[in-house]
Structures are given as C-alpha cells and as structure tokens.
Motif scaffolding. Sequence first.
Motif, PDB file in Angstrom:
ATOM      1  N   PHE A 201       0.784  -1.236   0.000  1.00 13.85           N
ATOM      2  CA  PHE A 201       0.000   0.000   0.000  1.00 13.85           C
ATOM      3  C   PHE A 201       0.813   1.283   0.000  1.00 13.85           C
ATOM      4  O   PHE A 201       0.265   2.341  -0.315  1.00 13.85           O
ATOM      5  N   PHE A 202       2.081   1.247   0.351  1.00 12.35           N
ATOM      6  CA  PHE A 202       2.830   2.505   0.443  1.00 12.35           C
ATOM      7  C   PHE A 202       2.836   3.243  -0.888  1.00 12.35           C
ATOM      8  O   PHE A 202       2.702   4.473  -0.949  1.00 12.35           O
ATOM      9  N   PHE A 203       2.978   2.520  -1.983  1.00 16.33           N
ATOM     10  CA  PHE A 203       3.073   3.122  -3.314  1.00 16.33           C
ATOM     11  C   PHE A 203       1.728   3.616  -3.832  1.00 16.33           C
ATOM     12  O   PHE A 203       1.667   4.315  -4.845  1.00 16.33           O
ATOM     13  N   ARG A 204       0.629   3.277  -3.131  1.00  9.15           N
ATOM     14  CA  ARG A 204      -0.707   3.717  -3.552  1.00  9.15           C
ATOM     15  C   ARG A 204      -1.107   5.035  -2.889  1.00  9.15           C
ATOM     16  O   ARG A 204      -2.208   5.549  -3.178  1.00  9.15           O
ATOM     17  N   GLN A 205      -0.272   5.566  -2.014  1.00  5.04           N
ATOM     18  CA  GLN A 205      -0.610   6.820  -1.349  1.00  5.04           C
ATOM     19  C   GLN A 205      -0.603   7.966  -2.359  1.00  5.04           C
ATOM     20  O   GLN A 205       0.352   8.115  -3.133  1.00  5.04           O
ATOM     21  N   LYS A 206      -1.658   8.753  -2.340  1.00  2.00           N
ATOM     22  CA  LYS A 206      -1.822   9.813  -3.347  1.00  2.00           C
ATOM     23  C   LYS A 206      -0.653  10.787  -3.363  1.00  2.00           C
ATOM     24  O   LYS A 206      -0.297  11.332  -4.405  1.00  2.00           O
ATOM     25  N   GLN A 210       3.006  11.683  -7.751  1.00  2.00           N
ATOM     26  CA  GLN A 210       3.787  12.609  -8.586  1.00  2.00           C
ATOM     27  C   GLN A 210       5.220  12.118  -8.845  1.00  2.00           C
ATOM     28  O   GLN A 210       5.933  12.704  -9.654  1.00  2.00           O
ATOM     29  N   TYR A 211       5.639  11.044  -8.157  1.00  2.00           N
ATOM     30  CA  TYR A 211       7.040  10.619  -8.231  1.00  2.00           C
ATOM     31  C   TYR A 211       7.218   9.303  -8.982  1.00  2.00           C
ATOM     32  O   TYR A 211       6.311   8.483  -9.051  1.00  2.00           O
ATOM     33  N   ASP A 212       8.442   9.136  -9.505  1.00  2.00           N
ATOM     34  CA  ASP A 212       8.814   7.883 -10.165  1.00  2.00           C
ATOM     35  C   ASP A 212       9.662   6.994  -9.269  1.00  2.00           C
ATOM     36  O   ASP A 212       9.655   5.764  -9.412  1.00  2.00           O
ATOM     37  N   TYR A 213      10.441   7.593  -8.369  1.00  2.00           N
ATOM     38  CA  TYR A 213      11.349   6.826  -7.516  1.00  2.00           C
ATOM     39  C   TYR A 213      11.170   7.222  -6.055  1.00  2.00           C
ATOM     40  O   TYR A 213      10.771   8.359  -5.744  1.00  2.00           O
ATOM     41  N   TYR A 214      11.515   6.301  -5.157  1.00  2.00           N
ATOM     42  CA  TYR A 214      11.513   6.582  -3.727  1.00  2.00           C
ATOM     43  C   TYR A 214      12.782   6.024  -3.106  1.00  2.00           C
ATOM     44  O   TYR A 214      13.379   5.059  -3.594  1.00  2.00           O
ATOM     45  N   PHE A 215      13.212   6.629  -2.038  1.00  2.00           N
ATOM     46  CA  PHE A 215      14.345   6.182  -1.232  1.00  2.00           C
ATOM     47  C   PHE A 215      13.796   5.983   0.177  1.00  2.00           C
ATOM     48  O   PHE A 215      13.454   6.945   0.857  1.00  2.00           O
ATOM     49  N   ARG A 216      13.676   4.726   0.589  1.00  2.00           N
ATOM     50  CA  ARG A 216      13.113   4.444   1.908  1.00  2.00           C
ATOM     51  C   ARG A 216      14.137   4.741   3.003  1.00  2.00           C
ATOM     52  O   ARG A 216      15.258   4.229   2.982  1.00  2.00           O
ATOM     53  N   VAL A 217      13.732   5.575   3.957  1.00  2.00           N
ATOM     54  CA  VAL A 217      14.587   5.985   5.070  1.00  2.00           C
ATOM     55  C   VAL A 217      13.902   5.585   6.373  1.00  2.00           C
ATOM     56  O   VAL A 217      12.749   5.938   6.606  1.00  2.00           O
ATOM     57  N   GLU A 218      14.602   4.844   7.218  1.00  2.00           N
ATOM     58  CA  GLU A 218      14.075   4.436   8.515  1.00  2.00           C
ATOM     59  C   GLU A 218      14.540   5.399   9.599  1.00  2.00           C
ATOM     60  O   GLU A 218      15.622   5.992   9.490  1.00  2.00           O
ATOM     61  N   PRO A 219      13.773   5.553  10.672  1.00  2.00           N
ATOM     62  CA  PRO A 219      14.277   6.319  11.819  1.00  2.00           C
ATOM     63  C   PRO A 219      15.508   5.636  12.418  1.00  2.00           C
ATOM     64  O   PRO A 219      15.604   4.413  12.429  1.00  2.00           O
TER      65      PRO A 219
END
Length: 425
Positions: A201-206, A210-219
């Motif tokens: 579901f993360f990629f379905r967030q409105k 607008q983006y093509d790529y994501y960089f997942r960052v953890e706390p």
Amino acid sequence: MQICKVFLTHFRKILLGSLLLCLIAQTCWVAFVHHQRQLKLDSYFLERSRVATSKYDFVRKRESNQKLKLSSNTYSDWLLDEPRETTLSRENATLLMLVRNWELPEALRSMRSLEDRFNKDFHYDWTFLNDVPFDENFIEATTAMASGKTQYALIPAEDWDRSSWINETLFEETLKMMEEKNVLYGSSKSYRNMCRFNSGFFFRQKILDQYDYYFRVEPDVTYFCDFPYDPFKVMRLNNKKYGFVITMYEYEDTIPTLWEAVEEYLEETESQDVDMETNGFEFISNFDFFGKSFGVVDSNSDYNLCHFWTNFEIGDLNFFRSEKYIKFFEYLDSKGGFYYERWGDAPVHSIAVSLLLKKDEVIHFDELGYKHMPFGTCPSAHYLRLQERCLCDSNHPDNIDLNVISCLRRWWKDGSGKYFLKHNS
C-alpha cells in the motif's frame, strides 16, 4: 691358480663397486648442477617479477591495499584526484519515511545523516507517512532539518488496519503462540500492519503519485559515507528498478507458509509474469555451498530465505504500481499470512523482485556505507573510503557483507554478479 681366481673375483667386485660409486657421484653432480641452475633461474625470474610489480609503485599506491577489497572502484587508486560532479539536477524522486510522532529524535538523526551525506547537494523532497496525524512539533522539527520541501500524509485506515475478513480468534492465538516462541515482533499488531502496508500500500498513497522513484529511510539509521553519485540518477540511466545495500537470511519462523503461497500463485497464474531465463529466481532458490564459509540455513521449503533488507531500499514506484506486482501482492494478502503468521515486507519485496524483474534490473549499491542496528555495511576499498569521507571500519564485526548470515555472495553468484566499475551517473 686358486689364488689368481680369488684375486680376479675381488678385483671385479672392486671394479664394479668403483664404477657404481662413479655413477652415483656423476648422478649427484648432475642433480647438483641442475639444482643450482634452477635456483639461478628462479632467482632471475623472481627478480624480473619483483621489478615488474614494483616498477609503478610510486603511482599505484598499493601499500595501503593489502587486503581483499569488495567495493566498486576496487582497481582505481586515483579516486582522490577525480573531479566531483558540479552540475546537479534532480530526478523525479522523494525520500520516504514511515514514522510515528514519538520517533522524532530517531527521525531527525536519520535526516541529519542523509542530508549531510547526500541530500544537502540535491534538496530532494521529504515525504512522511503516519497512521495518525503528525503533530506540530514533528512537522516543525523535520521541516527545519530538511534541505528540500517536506510533506506529510495520513495513511487511510483501509490501507493500514487489518482486513475485516481476518479471523480474530485465530489472529489472537497466533500472537500468543509467537510470543511464547520469542519470534521477533511476534506479538506486535502494529508491526504486522506496517509489514502489510509496506508490502502492498505505500506506493498507492496519493502523495506519491507525482514521483517515479523513492528512497526508503528508517528512523535511527546512519549513512557512513558521502554518496559518490545520485542513486536516483544511477537507477534511471542504467534502467534499474530496485536497489539494496544489505541482503541476508530471513527468520523462517515468521514466514512458514509464505513460499507455499508463492508456489500456489505461480501455479494458478501459470507463471505468466515470470521469465525464468532472465530473472533472479536462483538467488532465492539455490542452496549450493560456495566460498570458504557458509551459513547453516534451516529452511523447510524451496525458498533459501535470502532477502534484501528493506530498511534501505531505492525503488521504481512504477514497478510496484504495475499490474503484475499488485496481482502478486493481492494473492499473498488473500492468504492472511501477514496476520496469521508474521510475513515481512522484506521477503515479500525480495521474492517479487527476484521473480518479476530481470536480475540486471536490480542493483547493489556497494559504495554506500550504511547501518541499521544491529548490522551495517562499509566500503572496503581504501581510497573510496577516503574520497567519500567514510566513518566506518570495513573489518568491523558489524559489517555484514561477508558474514555467514549474509546473502551477498549468493547475489554475486546467482544474481547480477559483482560490479567493479563506478556506476554511470
């Protein structure tokens, strides 16, 4: 007459003995001469070899690189003299963090590390997701820490909470059983929500449309080195869909029937979206031993438990938005394993990537130093660490690259191999 016969007999014996001694002496002398000539020859070639290997020592700088080096640019000693990129342009990408309000100190530590090591030069947007509204303190502090724009989104309940068809009695029994077995996060309800959300579901967030790529960052993670390139640009230029820094074995107690569900999916869909000729199936299915040491993998299925550690991942959102990935996830979700067991997003992503992508569409970012407790990775090339101002020890026990629980050598063997040159950027 008798005396003559005795004399001749002794004479023959003495003569034969003398001839034998001469033959032995001659043989020993030939062997000695040959040995001396061989020593001289060995000494000659040894000297020639020494001259050849040391001829360019004044420019090769190899005295600092006696140990095996694993990172990219392994064969380049001129990294300190290479010009740095001066023209910076951004890709259509965002830095993405799923985080709670109470994790603000940990979020800020991660942001500070990534800003200093990478984003201060690019100013990529930061996107924060939470299943409850962010408070003003969180928004104010993270906005101040970011060099780029910050944006915040509330995850819809239908994307976060468990489905209404989940059997609550069975679910509670699972929580109790896993707690008794000391399974990691085995009794956590929110952790299961998070794993399912990150899987499907993360990629379905409105806010990410607008983006093509994501960089997942953890706390509460650390980036040890300056980034030698923009990883988003490397992804686009080299047609990469998924990037990782650490790969290791999963805890089988969290996914006892996951592979069974995957096999059922492949059978029911007749593997329509899977190309065994080009994908990384062997990376997740091969049990062959290799190297001088190997981990003892206790798997009760044909899945060897190798997975990419998803607390660091850089991905193409369009892959996750694709029909083939959504179909794959929804089939797994229908089995209830995210709640009746404790399926993690790491094995789900890893199996999907290994089945649905070409193996050369997956990239190992081996030049990026990183740590998420309790493991980290540090580039081992001496001059790369100097150039990128790394603050890590490649020989530290926490460096997991060649640890027995690491699947990195498996990736080199059955994935896209080992890359020794700098990635195009």
